[in-house]
Design a protein around this motif. Structure first.
Motif, short mmCIF file in Angstrom:
data_model
loop_
_atom_site.label_atom_id
_atom_site.label_comp_id
_atom_site.label_asym_id
_atom_site.label_seq_id
_atom_site.Cartn_x
_atom_site.Cartn_y
_atom_site.Cartn_z
N VAL A 180 -6.65 -7.67 6.33
CA VAL A 180 -5.81 -8.06 7.46
C VAL A 180 -4.96 -6.88 7.92
O VAL A 180 -4.84 -6.61 9.13
N TYR A 181 -4.39 -6.16 6.96
CA TYR A 181 -3.55 -5.01 7.30
C TYR A 181 -4.34 -3.97 8.09
O TYR A 181 -3.87 -3.47 9.13
N GLU A 182 -5.53 -3.64 7.63
CA GLU A 182 -6.34 -2.62 8.31
C GLU A 182 -6.73 -3.07 9.71
O GLU A 182 -6.74 -2.26 10.65
N ARG B 115 6.43 0.36 11.56
CA ARG B 115 6.24 -0.42 10.35
C ARG B 115 4.91 -0.13 9.65
O ARG B 115 4.63 -0.69 8.59
N ILE B 116 4.09 0.73 10.24
CA ILE B 116 2.84 1.13 9.59
C ILE B 116 3.17 2.06 8.43
O ILE B 116 3.89 3.04 8.60
N SER B 117 2.64 1.76 7.25
CA SER B 117 2.99 2.54 6.06
C SER B 117 1.82 3.35 5.51
O SER B 117 2.01 4.20 4.64
N ARG B 118 0.60 3.09 6.00
CA ARG B 118 -0.55 3.86 5.50
C ARG B 118 -1.68 3.85 6.51
O ARG B 118 -2.01 2.82 7.08
N LEU C 111 3.19 8.22 12.92
CA LEU C 111 1.81 8.05 12.44
C LEU C 111 1.35 9.27 11.64
O LEU C 111 0.61 9.13 10.67
N LEU C 112 1.80 10.45 12.02
CA LEU C 112 1.46 11.65 11.25
C LEU C 112 2.17 11.63 9.89
O LEU C 112 1.63 12.11 8.89
N LYS C 113 3.35 11.07 9.87
CA LYS C 113 4.13 11.04 8.62
C LYS C 113 3.46 10.18 7.56
O LYS C 113 3.47 10.51 6.37
N PHE D 263 0.80 -1.22 0.00
CA PHE D 263 0.00 0.00 0.00
C PHE D 263 0.84 1.27 0.00
O PHE D 263 0.32 2.36 0.25
N ARG D 264 2.11 1.12 -0.28
CA ARG D 264 2.96 2.30 -0.44
C ARG D 264 2.68 2.96 -1.80
O ARG D 264 2.27 2.28 -2.74
N PRO D 265 2.93 4.27 -1.92
CA PRO D 265 2.72 4.94 -3.22
C PRO D 265 3.53 4.30 -4.34
O PRO D 265 3.06 4.20 -5.48
#
Length: 351
Positions: A277-279, A305-308, A348-350, A239-241
């Motif tokens: 699962v990710y969400e 490790r959260i990316s989105r 998390l803001l990033k 889910f990364r750009p």
């Protein structure tokens, strides 16, 4: 003369007729070829394990005459890892020319034999070394499967090209993880660390998609086999750009991908399961982290490790949790920030 270093191995080197002649006049038989190939792959020696004779006896039951004591180490052609770089290059060229691939059933039979080895051979006591490190002190034993010789067998055993082949090999690889208990023998801090197991998070998702395991089993694997931190990290790569080419290549056996555009078919069931699962995992982490105090929680190590995150309400919760604390600058220059509240909220803001 320029040679192309991509595509089939034999195209990277000149004189293709020479490699054909070597095989046709000297090797002649695939059995001979693979005996040579595994004979020059390195195993453990007296600098690696205390009881090298016991190791080699076990190795010989699997590799026969291709065991580690069979070949002569020519110092002129040994790579930095102790392997025969020149010899392996020659054999790789020949294999590419002649389409030589070790039958998967042979590789999997070798894995079954490795599963049946006694515990004292699966994990052997290391030989004494004057170059002790923190990691080596935390790992007093060494795994039979970690040699170059057996890794090449394991790589072939793990290979699958369709759902039927995956369904056939998944139980075997799961059994390897169960019997060898990698995380019990190799140090981890807690269950949120990444795992040393063979099966990845993507493999467990695929197994669930094909009905091999249940959803409960899938989530159990997240915490008991994969590790929450690693599961979130691996799933988050989808889910990364910009999805990395490494991730795209890993996904080829699980879902339709476009390597040129680096995209995954977002309509396929595998992708939708990964997203679900990710969400759920991210929400589990956020539900705890957003109400935490200054003391890290068991989930704090997984935050980096959260990316989105996609939710205005979550954004507001993160801002409220951060309060009047300034943003942590290191978060924007480091892949893994700390576990403090300010560091976690800044990350998390990033994303």
């Amino acid at each position: 003369m320029n040679y192309e270093y991509s595509g089939e191995t034999w195209k990277r080197y000149p004189f293709p007729e020479l490699w054909d002649e070597v095989y046709d006049t000297i090797i002649k038989d695939p059995k001979v070829y693979f005996s040579l190939y595994y004979a020059i792959q390195t195993g453990f020696d007296e600098t690696d394990v205390k009881d090298v004779e016991t190791y080699r006896k076990a190795e010989r039951t699997i590799f026969g005459d291709s065991w580690s004591g069979y070949h002569y180490n020519d110092p002129k052609y040994v790579s930095s890892h102790g392997g025969h770089s020149l010899y392996l290059s020659i054999l790789d060229i020949i294999a590419s020319r002649k389409n030589l691939v070790l039958p998967s059933e042979i590789a999997r039979a070798a894995v079954v034999m490795a599963i049946r080895l006694p515990e004292n051979i699966r994990w052997m006591e290391k030989a004494p070394s004057r170059y002790a490190t923190y990691v080596s002190e935390q790992r007093p034993t060494i795994c039979f499967l970690r040699t170059n010789k057996f890794r090449s067998i394991l790589t072939r055993a793990c290979h699958y090209e369709n759902d039927d082949e995956f369904s056939a090999v998944f139980p075997l690889l799961y059994q390897v993880d169960q019997v060898y208990q990698f995380d019990a023998h190799e140090p981890t801090i807690n269950y949120t660390n990444n795992t040393r197991n063979i099966l990845s998070m993507f493999a467990y998702v695929k197994a669930y998609e094909l009905g091999i395991i249940t959803k409960d089993f899938l989530y159990k694997a997240v915490f008991e086999k994969i590790g929450l931190r690693f599961a979130v990290s691996e799933l988050g790569e989808l889910f990364r750009p910009n999805i990395s080419i490494y991730t795209i290549r890993n996904l080829r056996v699980y879902a339709p991908v476009d390597e040129e555009k680096r995209t995954v078919d977002t309509e396929c069931r595998f992708y939708k399961i990964c997203l679900e699962v990710y969400e759920k995992l991210v929400n589990l982490i956020l539900d705890v982290e957003l109400v935490r105090g200054d003391t890290p929680t068991v989930f704090s190590i997984a935050v980096s490790r959260i990316s989105r995150i996609e939710s205005i309400s979550r954004l507001m919760q993160i801002l409220l949790a951060l309060g009047k604390d300034p943003l942590d600058r290191n978060t924007y220059y480091s892949y893994t920030s700390g576990n403090g509240k300010k560091e976690c909220m800044s990350h998390l803001l990033k994303v």
